[in-house]
Each structure stands twice: as C-alpha cells, then as structure tokens.
Design a protein around this motif. Structure first.
Motif, PDB file in Angstrom:
ATOM      1  N   ASN A   1      29.784  53.438  55.940  1.00 41.31           N
ATOM      2  CA  ASN A   1      29.223  54.726  56.369  1.00 41.31           C
ATOM      3  C   ASN A   1      30.028  55.337  57.513  1.00 41.31           C
ATOM      4  O   ASN A   1      30.233  56.545  57.564  1.00 41.31           O
ATOM      5  N   ALA A   2      30.490  54.494  58.434  1.00 42.69           N
ATOM      6  CA  ALA A   2      31.322  54.992  59.539  1.00 42.69           C
ATOM      7  C   ALA A   2      32.602  55.619  58.994  1.00 42.69           C
ATOM      8  O   ALA A   2      33.033  56.682  59.453  1.00 42.69           O
TER       9      ALA A   2
ATOM     10  N   LEU B   1      33.051  56.951  55.984  1.00 44.91           N
ATOM     11  CA  LEU B   1      32.685  58.217  55.329  1.00 44.91           C
ATOM     12  C   LEU B   1      32.425  59.315  56.357  1.00 44.91           C
ATOM     13  O   LEU B   1      32.821  60.471  56.154  1.00 44.91           O
ATOM     14  N   ASP B   2      31.785  58.970  57.469  1.00 44.93           N
ATOM     15  CA  ASP B   2      31.563  59.951  58.540  1.00 44.93           C
ATOM     16  C   ASP B   2      32.890  60.453  59.105  1.00 44.93           C
ATOM     17  O   ASP B   2      33.040  61.639  59.403  1.00 44.93           O
ATOM     18  N   MET B   3      33.857  59.557  59.252  1.00 37.57           N
ATOM     19  CA  MET B   3      35.174  59.961  59.758  1.00 37.57           C
ATOM     20  C   MET B   3      35.873  60.904  58.782  1.00 37.57           C
ATOM     21  O   MET B   3      36.502  61.879  59.194  1.00 37.57           O
TER      22      MET B   3
ATOM     23  N   GLU C   1      34.356  62.891  56.579  1.00 36.00           N
ATOM     24  CA  GLU C   1      33.631  64.168  56.604  1.00 36.00           C
ATOM     25  C   GLU C   1      33.901  64.965  57.877  1.00 36.00           C
ATOM     26  O   GLU C   1      33.879  66.190  57.856  1.00 36.00           O
ATOM     27  N   SER C   2      34.205  64.294  58.973  1.00 42.56           N
ATOM     28  CA  SER C   2      34.500  65.002  60.223  1.00 42.56           C
ATOM     29  C   SER C   2      35.967  65.440  60.302  1.00 42.56           C
ATOM     30  O   SER C   2      36.394  65.983  61.317  1.00 42.56           O
TER      31      SER C   2
ATOM     32  N   HIS D   1      38.537  63.553  60.517  1.00 38.13           N
ATOM     33  CA  HIS D   1      39.312  62.692  61.405  1.00 38.13           C
ATOM     34  C   HIS D   1      40.638  62.256  60.776  1.00 38.13           C
ATOM     35  O   HIS D   1      41.646  62.137  61.469  1.00 38.13           O
TER      36      HIS D   1
ATOM     37  N   SER E   1      35.597  49.838  64.466  1.00 35.68           N
ATOM     38  CA  SER E   1      35.524  51.219  63.985  1.00 35.68           C
ATOM     39  C   SER E   1      35.671  52.230  65.115  1.00 35.68           C
ATOM     40  O   SER E   1      35.998  53.387  64.880  1.00 35.68           O
TER      41      SER E   1
ATOM     42  N   PHE F   1      34.780  56.544  68.328  1.00 32.71           N
ATOM     43  CA  PHE F   1      33.693  56.529  67.364  1.00 32.71           C
ATOM     44  C   PHE F   1      32.779  55.361  67.688  1.00 32.71           C
ATOM     45  O   PHE F   1      33.205  54.406  68.347  1.00 32.71           O
TER      46      PHE F   1
END
Length: 157
Positions: free
Chosen positions: A4-5, A7-9, A11-12, A14, A81, A49
C-alpha cells in the motif's frame, strides 16, 4: 503495509522523473532519490514517507521462497519505506532476506524483467547519487546513459 505504501507513492507521483541511479548487473536496479523536476514543479515532492511494516505472507502459500529476494521481486531499499527508494532484484539475492524488513512485497513478470535487464549499468560509487540530487544537467553530463522513469502509474482493469 509495504504494498500500500508503494501504491501511495505511485499515486502521489513520487516515482515520476526518477533516475535508476543504482544498476548492478545480476544484483539490483534501484530508484527513488529526489531530484529537481525539469518543469520546476516540486510542490508535490515528498522526501520522507511513513515507515511501514512488511506485508504478511499470503495465507494460502506455505512456500517461503515466495517472499524471498529472487529475480523480479520488488522491495524497499534497506527495508525502509520511509526513504521512498525501491529496488528490483535482477538475480537471486536471498542473502538480503536476513536484513530486517527486507522481504519483497511484489514481483514483476518476465516480460517486465526484459526491460529491467536492458537498463545500462554504471560501476557503483562514481557519484550517481550526487548527480541525481543536482538534477538533469549533471546527470546528462556525467552519466549520459542513465535511465529514468518518466511516469509511473497504476493501471486498473
């Protein structure tokens, strides 16, 4: 969790415009270090992060090799992460399994690995990290064949 971390990166944004600064034949390809953006828009840039735990092993899989640093597996550099850096194993690197937090959270298919295998390798320790942190001009001057991820996205079916 780690997946999930990651995927968040993505989507942001990064991983957009990120150089593959550590490319070691038969070992790993690593990226995620921040560098100035060519358009000057660094407003969304995040250098730290949350540190997350590794993903638990799948409940229906008894084989521990599924969670080993083998060819195609994706992991956070140093098992952390929080740095925003990831690597893909280019070979069997099970010695990395002993490092805290260093169990992979995803695996690339062989088609994707043909792309990873084509990335140009520079000898380590030539100043790649420093060049990436300075920006495009420095990278182009010192490492003209260094590969870069232009855009990273999640494709949903």
């Amino acid at each position: 969790l780690a997946s999930n971390a990651f995927l968040d990166m993505v989507e942001s944004r990064h991983f957009d415009h990120k150089y593959l600064f550590r490319v070691v034949q038969g070992f790993i390809v690593q990226w995620g270090i921040e560098s100035p953006r060519p358009d000057g828009d660094d407003s969304h840039v995040k250098t730290k992060f949350p540190k997350v735990d590794i993903d638990p092993p799948p409940a229906n899989v008894a084989d521990s090799s599924v969670r080993s640093n083998v060819r195609g597996s994706l992991n956070f550099a140093g098992g952390n992460s929080g740095t925003g850096q990831v690597y893909i194993n280019r070979g069997k690197n099970s010695h990395l399994d002993k490092e805290p937090g260093s169990l992979p959270f995803a695996t690339l298919d062989e088609r994707s690995m043909t792309i990873i295998d084509s990335v140009y390798s520079y000898k380590e320790g030539l100043g790649q990290v420093k060049a990436v942190r300075k920006g495009d001009e420095e990278v182009k001057r010192l490492f003209p064949r260094m590969s870069r991820i232009e855009k990273c996205w999640i494709e949903r079916e």
